[in-house]
Design a protein around this motif. Structure first.
Motif, mmCIF file in Angstrom:
data_model
loop_
_atom_site.group_PDB
_atom_site.id
_atom_site.type_symbol
_atom_site.label_atom_id
_atom_site.label_comp_id
_atom_site.label_asym_id
_atom_site.label_seq_id
_atom_site.Cartn_x
_atom_site.Cartn_y
_atom_site.Cartn_z
ATOM 1 N N UNK A 1 5.524 -9.727 11.751
ATOM 2 C CA UNK A 1 6.670 -10.359 11.318
ATOM 3 C C UNK A 1 6.221 -11.344 10.220
ATOM 4 N N UNK A 2 6.697 -11.116 9.128
ATOM 5 C CA UNK A 2 6.765 -12.245 8.092
ATOM 6 C C UNK A 2 5.279 -12.281 7.238
ATOM 7 N N UNK A 3 4.476 -11.383 7.791
ATOM 8 C CA UNK A 3 3.119 -11.113 6.959
ATOM 9 C C UNK A 3 2.535 -9.708 7.060
ATOM 10 N N UNK A 4 3.780 -8.824 6.519
ATOM 11 C CA UNK A 4 3.347 -7.641 6.595
ATOM 12 C C UNK A 4 2.462 -6.972 5.530
ATOM 13 N N UNK A 5 1.055 -6.310 6.101
ATOM 14 C CA UNK A 5 0.267 -5.559 5.133
ATOM 15 C C UNK A 5 1.217 -4.583 4.266
ATOM 16 N N UNK A 6 0.861 -4.386 2.858
ATOM 17 C CA UNK A 6 1.551 -3.357 2.198
ATOM 18 C C UNK A 6 0.329 -2.688 1.448
ATOM 19 N N UNK A 7 1.114 -1.501 0.728
ATOM 20 C CA UNK A 7 -0.013 -0.638 -0.020
ATOM 21 C C UNK A 7 1.019 -0.442 -1.162
ATOM 22 N N UNK A 8 0.260 0.138 -2.222
ATOM 23 C CA UNK A 8 0.888 0.380 -3.633
ATOM 24 C C UNK A 8 1.033 -0.781 -4.328
ATOM 25 N N UNK A 9 1.690 -0.612 -5.231
ATOM 26 C CA UNK A 9 2.064 -1.882 -6.286
ATOM 27 C C UNK A 9 3.362 -1.817 -6.942
ATOM 28 N N UNK A 10 3.846 -3.002 -7.412
ATOM 29 C CA UNK A 10 5.176 -3.263 -8.103
ATOM 30 C C UNK A 10 6.253 -2.589 -7.304
ATOM 31 N N UNK A 11 6.963 -1.719 -7.584
ATOM 32 C CA UNK A 11 8.187 -1.188 -7.166
ATOM 33 C C UNK A 11 7.944 -0.186 -6.094
ATOM 34 N N UNK A 12 6.794 0.269 -6.197
ATOM 35 C CA UNK A 12 6.355 1.092 -5.035
ATOM 36 C C UNK A 12 5.585 0.528 -4.138
ATOM 37 N N UNK A 13 5.400 -0.592 -3.940
ATOM 38 C CA UNK A 13 4.805 -1.417 -2.832
ATOM 39 C C UNK A 13 5.732 -1.240 -1.530
ATOM 40 N N UNK A 14 4.979 -0.947 -0.331
ATOM 41 C CA UNK A 14 5.818 -0.428 0.850
ATOM 42 C C UNK A 14 4.772 -1.129 2.059
ATOM 43 N N UNK A 15 5.665 -1.250 3.114
ATOM 44 C CA UNK A 15 4.943 -1.444 4.394
ATOM 45 C C UNK A 15 3.797 -0.632 4.915
ATOM 46 N N UNK A 16 2.393 -1.080 5.032
ATOM 47 C CA UNK A 16 1.337 0.110 5.344
ATOM 48 C C UNK A 16 1.498 0.124 6.830
ATOM 49 N N UNK A 17 2.360 1.064 7.371
ATOM 50 C CA UNK A 17 2.457 1.272 9.007
ATOM 51 C C UNK A 17 1.474 1.571 9.604
#
Length: 274
Positions: free
Chosen positions: A108-124
């Protein structure tokens, strides 16, 4: 396990005082926190524990005295500054959302992401794998990281919060009354994870009003009463009985015992026939 204890303080509190108008919340408080050790701060309600926590967490600035990190004076300009310096605080409310999963709360508050720009999303996928790994490394056995955190016991929630702080790079871990609302078994679970954090090289500040929880895990003990220090002791300088006496207030207990004994002797049932 390798001894990670360091003779040089990681965090020092030197003569810290904090005032709120005419109220003296802390008065000339000093202690130290070393890597691989647990510093226990004990005191009853109104002793100044909460103010000390908030001072170390960057919420309050001391009116007098200094905080030193690695021997260098620091000025904490807010909780984010404290976190950036590796000082993490786990409050009693744990900053968790009960209906969210364990792994979601963990990041919470430090979510890892994948992708870039508008395609960035939470790396579940990464979040789930990381949570399993980090909890296992701390010896924490959570049945299912997908379960809502609100379904965990109090001790389990505390353990997740401790593991979260360790994962985020805490060097100093401040725990605000983590065993206060727990039963014996759950409190023992939390104390075990405090020891695990200590053995991983963190400097732990354990805030509590219970000397029987503090003494088994503590290396140093700071006792507070009405914002003032009753003493700052290494473990080899004080016994549990003395810690309990100072914590409870020896004079007050002695006076109460005297009054109770007098009341018993004065009761009708205690008078024998002549």
């Amino acid at each position: 396990m390798t001894d990670v204890r360091n003779p040089s303080p990681l965090l020092e509190i030197r003569g810290v005082s904090k005032y709120f108008g005419s109220v003296i919340s802390l008065n000339d408080i000093s202690t130290s926190v070393r890597a691989g050790e647990v510093t226990c701060v004990l005191g009853d309600n109104g002793a100044g524990k909460s103010t000390l926590i908030k001072t170390l967490a960057g919420v309050h600035e001391p009116d007098q005295g200094q905080l030193l990190l690695d021997g260098e004076p620091i000025r904490l300009r807010g909780p984010r500054d404290a976190l950036d310096r590796g000082i993490a605080t786990v409050y009693q409310d744990l900053a968790m959302i009960p209906l969210m999963s364990v792994w979601r709360n963990f990041f919470l508050g430090a979510e890892p992401t994948r992708g870039w720009g508008p395609f960035r999303r939470f790396d579940v996928g990464l979040a789930r794998r990381t949570v399993r790994r980090e909890l296992a490394a701390m010896g924490i056995d959570i049945r299912d990281p997908d379960q809502p955190v609100g379904t965990l016991s109090g001790g389990e929630r505390q353990s997740v919060a401790i593991a979260r702080a360790v994962h985020r790079g805490a060097r100093v871990l401040i725990l605000d009354e983590p065993t206060s609302a727990l039963g014996v078994r759950q409190a023992a679970m939390v104390l075990r994870y405090i020891v695990e954090a200590r053995d991983r090289g963190l400097g732990v500040v354990f805030i509590t009003h219970n000397p029987h929880h503090a003494y088994p895990v503590g290396d140093r003990f700071l006792l507070l009463k009405r914002g003032r220090s009753l003493g700052d002791f290494a473990k080899n300088e004080i016994e549990l009985a003395d810690l309990t006496r100072l914590m409870a207030g020896g004079e007050e207990l002695a006076e109460l015992s005297h009054e109770l004994a007098r009341d018993d002797s004065a009761s009708p049932g205690s008078v024998s026939a002549g």
